[in-house]
Write a protein that holds these residues in place. Structure first.
Motif, mmCIF file in Angstrom:
data_model
loop_
_atom_site.group_PDB
_atom_site.id
_atom_site.type_symbol
_atom_site.label_atom_id
_atom_site.label_comp_id
_atom_site.label_asym_id
_atom_site.label_seq_id
_atom_site.Cartn_x
_atom_site.Cartn_y
_atom_site.Cartn_z
ATOM 1 N N LEU A 1 -12.301 -6.357 31.202
ATOM 2 C CA LEU A 1 -11.575 -5.137 31.542
ATOM 3 C C LEU A 1 -11.704 -4.865 33.034
ATOM 4 C CD1 LEU A 1 -12.949 -2.843 28.684
ATOM 5 C CD2 LEU A 1 -11.143 -4.547 28.549
ATOM 6 N N GLY A 2 -10.633 -4.354 33.639
ATOM 7 C CA GLY A 2 -10.708 -3.921 35.019
ATOM 8 C C GLY A 2 -11.305 -2.536 35.124
ATOM 9 N N VAL A 3 -12.079 -2.297 36.189
ATOM 10 C CA VAL A 3 -12.673 -0.977 36.420
ATOM 11 C C VAL A 3 -12.439 -0.560 37.863
ATOM 12 C CG1 VAL A 3 -14.443 -1.174 34.636
ATOM 13 C CG2 VAL A 3 -14.947 -1.958 36.945
ATOM 14 N N ILE A 4 -12.265 0.749 38.067
ATOM 15 C CA ILE A 4 -12.162 1.353 39.389
ATOM 16 C C ILE A 4 -13.156 2.504 39.438
ATOM 17 C CG2 ILE A 4 -10.646 2.447 41.080
ATOM 18 C CD1 ILE A 4 -8.280 1.208 39.618
ATOM 19 N N LEU A 5 -13.969 2.547 40.489
ATOM 20 C CA LEU A 5 -15.009 3.559 40.638
ATOM 21 C C LEU A 5 -14.888 4.203 42.006
ATOM 22 C CD1 LEU A 5 -17.983 1.315 39.431
ATOM 23 C CD2 LEU A 5 -16.663 2.874 38.012
ATOM 24 N N LYS A 6 -15.253 5.491 42.068
ATOM 25 C CA LYS A 6 -15.272 6.169 43.368
ATOM 26 C C LYS A 6 -16.597 6.908 43.534
ATOM 27 C CE LYS A 6 -11.702 8.009 45.570
ATOM 28 N NZ LYS A 6 -10.593 8.910 46.008
ATOM 29 N N PHE A 7 -17.189 6.753 44.738
ATOM 30 C CA PHE A 7 -18.415 7.440 45.128
ATOM 31 C C PHE A 7 -18.134 8.238 46.397
ATOM 32 C CE2 PHE A 7 -19.871 4.062 42.478
ATOM 33 C CZ PHE A 7 -21.101 4.436 41.956
ATOM 34 N N ASP A 8 -18.912 9.284 46.626
ATOM 35 C CA ASP A 8 -18.805 9.966 47.909
ATOM 36 C C ASP A 8 -19.682 9.244 48.935
ATOM 37 O OD1 ASP A 8 -21.471 10.835 47.656
ATOM 38 O OD2 ASP A 8 -20.917 12.873 47.077
#
Length: 417
Positions: free
Chosen positions: A97-104
């Motif tokens: 599965l593809g994943v996209i993550l965002k952090f500050d």
């Protein structure tokens, strides 16, 4: 000449980018071996996952986050200092599965999305848009017109679909890198078997903001070609690096090619016996090509070789990423298997490597496009008999466990004692 080099943990650095303040954001794969005494005697476990870290310009570690069961393939810093990551994770029955993550900017997790088409969906690269969104590219076997298709997704700043689509033909096609040119077009680089006459060709697509194909071209010879990375010159022209496999000589050759706005080559260079993995453009417009086997090559904006550098690093693995700023920064290691993640700062001073002109045959390509939007419009998958079945790609909120150290990870429920 190596100014400094630092190793961090087992694994590899897949991406390096800079914040506005000059810090580095590194991302990739991390691994650590843990020994402890369990109820039935000594035990040994391997802790592994994707990582993202903020480093000072001297390579000193400011913060580190590890995300279990995720492989990070690319990362980029947004205009407001946030960090977007893409990669893959596996589910039971070996689905990818593809994943996209965002952090500050301080390493706090903001949001994540997981995308499941039912078979295989991998995310290889990303670029950020002026409005705070993200364009992600990869490969899918869950959707499309053939065995595998290039997969392109556009998301807003909160991780919601704007549109997504598959691009390809009846055989194997995929996307490896993406950039947005001076005209605002999305330029996707990868490979195609569907539109090549024989072996695979390097493949570029120019898309508009809605995902429609404006231009498609293949670049190839009688060998197997694949575009692996794309970058933009200060003038906004795409420069692409890739690799050619020459079966008769049983070797890889690296190549670099600069294109104009219509996809026509301005110049091309070939590096015999090398294997390109990344390209960076310096503020002056010079290019730096990173090779798998710890080799670097500097190229002027008009295609003249400037310098070469073979890094004397006693490490397993190889180079994975390069960044050209005041100095040249490289990262690498072994993204799969044993090896240490490292970053080094380089002051190039060697002689240019041997190069040949690369003049591939350039052809127009037209691909089958299936698109979907946030309103639920469907994409499709071709069956072996040529019929199309309706399928949907749904984003699922993804809240992975995030640890700030291997010690914290070791105390989690992921380690059974």
């Amino acid at each position: 000449m190596i100014k400094w080099a630092k190793t961090y943990w087992k694994g590899g650095v897949a991406s390096i980018s800079l914040t506005r303040g000059g810090d580095m954001i590194a991302a990739g794969v991390a691994e650590k071996e843990l020994h402890f005494l369990a109820e039935y005697g000594p035990r040994r476990v391997i802790l592994s996952g994707g990582f993202v870290a903020r480093l000072g310009r001297d390579g000193s570690l400011k913060w580190f986050r590890i995300i279990p069961k995720v492989t990070i393939t690319d990362a980029e810093v947004t205009g407001n200092g946030e960090v977007v990551l893409v990669g893959v994770t596996r589910e039971p029955r070996s689905m990818m599965l593809g994943v996209i993550l965002k952090f500050d900017g301080n390493g706090n997790f903001l949001w994540g999305r997981r995308f499941n088409g039912g078979v295989l969906d991998s995310f290889n690269a990303l670029t950020t848009t002026r409005d705070g969104g993200t364009v992600v590219v990869g490969e899918t076997r869950s959707f499309g017109a053939g065995v595998s298709d290039a997969l392109v997704l556009r998301l807003d700043g909160d991780g919601n679909f704007v549109w997504w689509g598959t691009y390809g033909g009846k055989l194997w096609d995929g996307a490896e890198s993406v950039a947005i040119d001076r005209e605002g077009r999305i330029v996707v680089a990868g490979y195609t078997y569907s539109f090549s006459e024989g072996p695979s060709n390097a493949w570029l697509l120019w898309l508009d903001n809605e995902g429609d194909v404006l231009l498609g071209k293949t670049y190839g010879t009688e060998s197997l070609e694949k575009a692996v990375k794309i970058a933009l010159t200060p003038e906004g022209d795409p420069v692409v690096v890739g690799k050619t496999y020459v079966p008769i000589k049983s070797r890889h050759d690296a190549w670099a090619i600069r294109l104009d706005g219509e996809g026509e080559p301005e110049w091309g260079l070939r590096f015999p016996g090398m294997e390109a993995v990344d390209i960076a453009v310096s503020p002056s417009g010079d290019l730096v090509v990173a090779m798998e086997d710890f080799e670097l090559a500097g190229i002027g904006s008009t295609g003249e070789p400037l310098w070469g550098e073979r890094l004397k690093l006693k490490m397993d693995g190889g180079l994975r990423t390069v960044l050209a700023d005041e100095h040249v920064l490289v990262g690498g290691g072994a993204l799969w298997g044993i090896g240490e993640a490292f970053i080094a700062s380089i002051q190039p001073e060697g002689e240019p490597p041997a190069v040949l002109d690369w003049n591939p045959e350039v052809k127009e390509s037209e691909c089958t496009v299936f698109r979907a939007y946030a309103n639920g419009e469907a994409c499709f998958k071709a069956t072996p008999v040529g019929r199309f079945t309706e399928v949907r790609l749904k984003p699922v909120e993804f809240k992975p466990d995030v640890f700030s150290s291997f010690e914290e990870f070791a105390e989690s429920s992921y380690v059974r004692r």
